[in-house]
Design a protein around this motif. Structure first.
Motif, PDB file in Angstrom:
ATOM      1  N   ALA A  49       0.852  -1.187   0.000  1.00 15.48           N
ATOM      2  CA  ALA A  49       0.000   0.000   0.000  1.00 15.48           C
ATOM      3  C   ALA A  49       0.886   1.234   0.000  1.00 15.48           C
ATOM      4  N   ASN A  50       0.265   2.394   0.164  1.00 16.34           N
ATOM      5  CA  ASN A  50       1.017   3.636   0.185  1.00 16.34           C
ATOM      6  C   ASN A  50       2.120   3.611   1.246  1.00 16.34           C
ATOM      7  N   TRP A  51       3.152   4.424   1.006  1.00 18.95           N
ATOM      8  CA  TRP A  51       4.167   4.616   2.047  1.00 18.95           C
ATOM      9  C   TRP A  51       3.500   5.119   3.324  1.00 18.95           C
ATOM     10  N   ARG A  52       3.950   4.617   4.453  1.00 21.68           N
ATOM     11  CA  ARG A  52       3.537   5.194   5.731  1.00 21.68           C
ATOM     12  C   ARG A  52       4.777   5.517   6.537  1.00 21.68           C
ATOM     13  N   ARG A  53       4.712   6.580   7.305  1.00 24.60           N
ATOM     14  CA  ARG A  53       5.854   6.949   8.141  1.00 24.60           C
ATOM     15  C   ARG A  53       6.091   5.871   9.187  1.00 24.60           C
ATOM     16  N   ALA A  54       7.350   5.545   9.408  1.00 24.98           N
ATOM     17  CA  ALA A  54       7.700   4.540  10.409  1.00 24.98           C
ATOM     18  C   ALA A  54       7.167   4.985  11.771  1.00 24.98           C
ATOM     19  N   GLY A  55       6.543   4.049  12.463  1.00 21.44           N
ATOM     20  CA  GLY A  55       5.990   4.349  13.784  1.00 21.44           C
ATOM     21  C   GLY A  55       4.529   4.706  13.767  1.00 21.44           C
ATOM     22  N   GLU A  56       3.996   5.014  12.568  1.00 20.90           N
ATOM     23  CA  GLU A  56       2.575   5.323  12.472  1.00 20.90           C
ATOM     24  C   GLU A  56       1.775   4.052  12.260  1.00 20.90           C
TER      25      GLU A  56
END
Length: 558
Positions: A550-557
């Protein structure tokens, strides 16, 4: 975010020197007491499961010295007798550079290597890791681009050289720049005593050789090359700015001669000075697209987007206040016949990706030179408000206010942010996305050139996610953030596909892949104007493999 202070003594400690036996039996060597130095370090590149390409240059003091015989040695582990060794000739015709293709080694292992000269001089020592075969738990890649020598110190490479784990460095182009001492970045070069060599713009073979030699004389560049194998492609500045198949924005035939001759000279110097395998027989020198297999984990495909088939870039012509001029440009932009990589390279890529997905590899990486995402230019007057916009214009250096106003008119008319990127070739991008689909691959695209860090989600015209993209920022080259700090935030806000855009900082991207996920760390340095610097992870993004893609997500989110 954690910050790391660099111990430069540790970086330079990668290098050593000691005596070694002279190579007998060659008739073209310099005199026995001739001084042979390895002033440009060592490098490795294009790793394979059973070896890699090794590079160095023999610096010979005597004017007119002939070919120089060298010995090379590959050692497994921290100590022991050489695993492999042999001889090679640093030929005068190749500017005394030498490239050795080593094979017969074991896959997935780290090796050390060095060269010796006929007088016993030993080169610095380098390391490379052969490609893994079979089950592979993880791969760590550094991604770099755009290293203007006058633009500052190569602090990002100093940091990269101290990486505990590094399988390879992907260098996506602009290894050298062609400008003279009064060109791009010259103000910084003057302050740091890093003016280009030669002082004039590079045009001839000797010019390009000297420019490559200057970049490889840098100790941090040498340290990075010694740390891991480089997998390289060129972009435009290895020849000259905004190149295409028939010329370049920064090539003037009336004063700089024939384009094909200049391009040939630049490519010759590139193949001499870079740790890249020469083209296979029957292929043009510009056909440097190729692939690498990292066990059962990933396939890496390196594209060529600059010299092979690229059509000339479109550019605005007319009065900036004339709406019809923008309409003409957008009409020309809609011509689907315009090419960037061509059908032959695209067919090769489709089959390379298809073979990878059919083998069950969770990741396919497509490394190219320019940003692939759809990026509209920020409409700063609207986004910032009239008062803040006017204040920003007033703070720009002399001569830039009018250029920014013209750019804003173009963006408001719908002209993309960068016509030299894939946005200038939307038909070619559509065909590429179709190739992704035909191969059943949703790859991670890597891009250089823009001097900015990017995390982009790539969608086709139907709105389906077809790939993810990471753009690495520059090692040193100035960006829009140099004039407009924080502009990346406005680019993010103006574009659905852009999850992260840092136009302000210099550094590189560290990409770590496992069977389950891909993690991108955008590593930045706090200065390129001083050799003392701090490095930090500015942002991290994660993507999941397989059905969870899926889309990139910020690490930790969540």
């Amino acid at each position: 975010m954690q910050s790391a202070k660099i111990n430069r003594r540790g970086v330079l400690g990668l290098f050593g020197s000691s005596g070694a036996a002279a190579l007998p039996g060659c008739t073209t060597i310099p005199e026995a007491n001739a001084a042979v130095r390895f002033a440009h370090g060592v490098a490795s590149g294009d790793p394979a499961p059973d070896g890699a390409l090794l590079w160095t240059r023999a610096s010979v003091e005597e004017a007119g010295a002939g070919d120089v015989p060298l010995r090379w040695f590959v050692v497994s582990g921290a100590a022991g007798s050489p695993t492999a060794s042999g001889t090679a000739l640093a030929r005068t015709a190749a500017d005394h550079t030498v490239k050795v293709e080593v094979d017969g080694l074991e896959p997935g292992r780290e090796y050390r290597y060095y060269f010796t000269g006929p007088d016993g001089t030993r080169s610095p020592e380098g390391r490379f890791r052969t490609l893994p075969v079979g089950a592979t738990d993880n791969v760590v890649l550094a991604v770099a681009s755009c290293q203007l020598y006058p633009g500052g110190y190569f602090n990002a490479y100093a940091h990269m050289a101290q990486s505990e784990r590094l399988d390879a460095v992907l260098m996506l182009g602009d290894y050298i720049y062609e400008y003279g001492a009064d060109g791009y970045g010259a103000d910084i070069g003057q302050r740091l005593n890093r003016l280009p060599d030669p002082l004039h713009e590079t045009v001839t073979l000797e010019d390009y050789r000297r420019r490559h030699a200057q970049v490889k004389s840098d100790p941090d560049m040498q340290a990075a090359h010694a740390r891991a194998a480089f997998i390289c492609v060129w972009d435009d500045h290895e020849v000259t700015n905004d190149g295409w198949i028939g010329g370049a924005e920064n090539h003037q035939p009336e004063s700089e001669g024939d384009w094909e001759q200049r391009k040939a000279a630049a490519m010759q110097a590139y193949f001499e000075w870079m740790p890249i395998r020469d083209p296979k027989p029957g292929r043009a020198a510009s056909e440097i697209y190729r692939s690498f297999e990292f066990g059962d984990l990933l396939t890496l495909a390196m594209l060529e987007t600059r010299l092979l088939v690229r059509d000339k870039q479109l550019e605005f012509a007319g009065d900036p206040s004339d709406a019809n001029a923008y309409a003409r440009l957008l009409t020309a932009l809609s011509d689907e016949k315009r090419e960037l990589i061509g059908s032959r390279q695209r067919d090769w890529l489709r089959e390379t990706l298809r073979t990878s997905t059919e083998a069950g590899k969770p990741w396919q990486i497509v490394a190219n030179q320019v940003v692939m995402a759809k990026v509209s230019g920020p409409q700063l007057r609207r986004q910032m408000g009239e008062a803040r916009y006017a204040q920003m214009l007033a703070q720009l250096p002399s001569g830039y206010e009018g250029r920014l106003r013209d750019a804003q008119l173009a963006y408001e008319a719908g002209v993309p942010f960068n016509l030299d990127a894939w946005d200038g070739y939307p038909g070619a991008r559509k065909r590429l996305y179709e190739a992704f689909g035909a191969s059943a691959s949703k790859p991670i695209v890597l891009a250089g050139d823009s001097h900015a860090g990017w995390a982009n989600n790539l969608f086709d015209d139907a709105g389906e996610l077809v790939a993810l993209e990471l753009g690495c920022t520059a090692i040193t080259s100035p960006s829009y953030g140099s004039l407009l700090p924080g502009i990346g935030r406005y680019i993010e806000a103006a574009n659905e596909e852009v999850a992260y855009c840092n136009q302000d900082k210099k550094g590189y991207t560290l990409l770590t892949l496992t069977p389950a996920e891909a993690k991108a760390d955008f590593i930045t340095v706090d200065t390129v104007l001083d050799r003392k610097f701090d490095a930090e992870v500015d942002a991290s993004f994660v993507a999941l493999a397989g059905d969870e893609f899926a889309n990139w997500r910020r690490a930790g989110e969540a």
